[in-house]
Design an enzyme around this catalytic site. Structure first.
Site, PDB file in Angstrom:
ATOM      1  N   ASP A 130       0.995  -1.360  -0.372  1.00 39.61           N
ATOM      2  CA  ASP A 130       0.176  -0.013  -0.155  1.00 39.61           C
ATOM      3  C   ASP A 130       0.869   1.222   0.203  1.00 39.61           C
ATOM      4  OD1 ASP A 130      -2.651  -1.267   0.138  1.00 39.61           O
ATOM      5  OD2 ASP A 130      -2.344  -1.708   1.884  1.00 39.61           O
ATOM      6  N   ASP A 148      -7.381  -0.915  -4.459  1.00 41.87           N
ATOM      7  CA  ASP A 148      -8.024  -1.198  -3.641  1.00 41.87           C
ATOM      8  C   ASP A 148      -9.295  -0.038  -4.146  1.00 41.87           C
ATOM      9  OD1 ASP A 148      -6.367  -2.758  -2.150  1.00 41.87           O
ATOM     10  OD2 ASP A 148      -5.971  -1.188  -0.718  1.00 41.87           O
TER      11      ASP A 148
END
Length: 168
Positions: A130, A148
């Site tokens: 991330d 995401d």
């Protein structure tokens, strides 16, 4: 002659999944290229402020959304990998069955690309990379990535598609 027409129709129908797979492949490509770039540019935990509300940061997520089950002993990697693989197979089935429904299939393709993008990370690294870090004041959203984002946009498109369907 009727046999030829039926064969051509069948081929066209099965080929109609290709645009949706192209969208999913584009999501995977953008997701993986961005993660590779961040992983090569940043050290784990390193952050670079870009605006008053947005940073780039290299973070690892061994769990699911919002780091759900991230602190577990490692079994969650395989659970989430199996869920992603199962979801991908189901999405492929739905894409084939509903290939003519543009908004629905766009949503499916975005979710498929996002699920497979994060699945690739889990299988290769044991965690999801991330790097997008939005914040307001002292409050930070959990870091996330392009996969995401595609999943969230796909989910929003599902809701819009369903609302449109109900209003018909």
């Amino acid at each position: 002659m009727a046999t030829v027409k039926k064969t051509v129709f069948t081929l066209k129908r099965s080929a109609s999944i290709v645009p949706w797979l192209g969208i999913a492949a584009l999501v995977i490509l953008l997701d993986q290229l961005s993660k590779i770039t961040i992983a090569k540019t940043f050290a784990y935990g390193q952050s670079k402020t870009l605006t008053s509300f947005f940073n780039l940061v290299l973070a690892y997520n061994k769990g699911a959304a919002f780091s759900f089950l991230a602190a577990e002993g490692g079994w969650q990697r395989w659970l989430f990998s199996a869920i992603a693989l199962g979801a991908a197979l189901f999405i492929l089935f739905l894409l084939k069955r509903h290939a003519g429904q543009r908004l629905f299939c766009t949503a499916l393709a975005l979710v498929l690309g996002g699920a497979l993008g994060n699945l690739i990370d889990r299988v290769i690294y044991g965690h999801v990379i991330d790097f997008l870090d939005f914040h307001v004041g002292g409050w930070h959203w959990p870091a996330f990535n392009i996969a995401d984002s595609a999943i969230c946009i796909g989910a929003a498109l599902f809701i819009i598609d369903e609302l449109r369907r109900v209003n018909r």
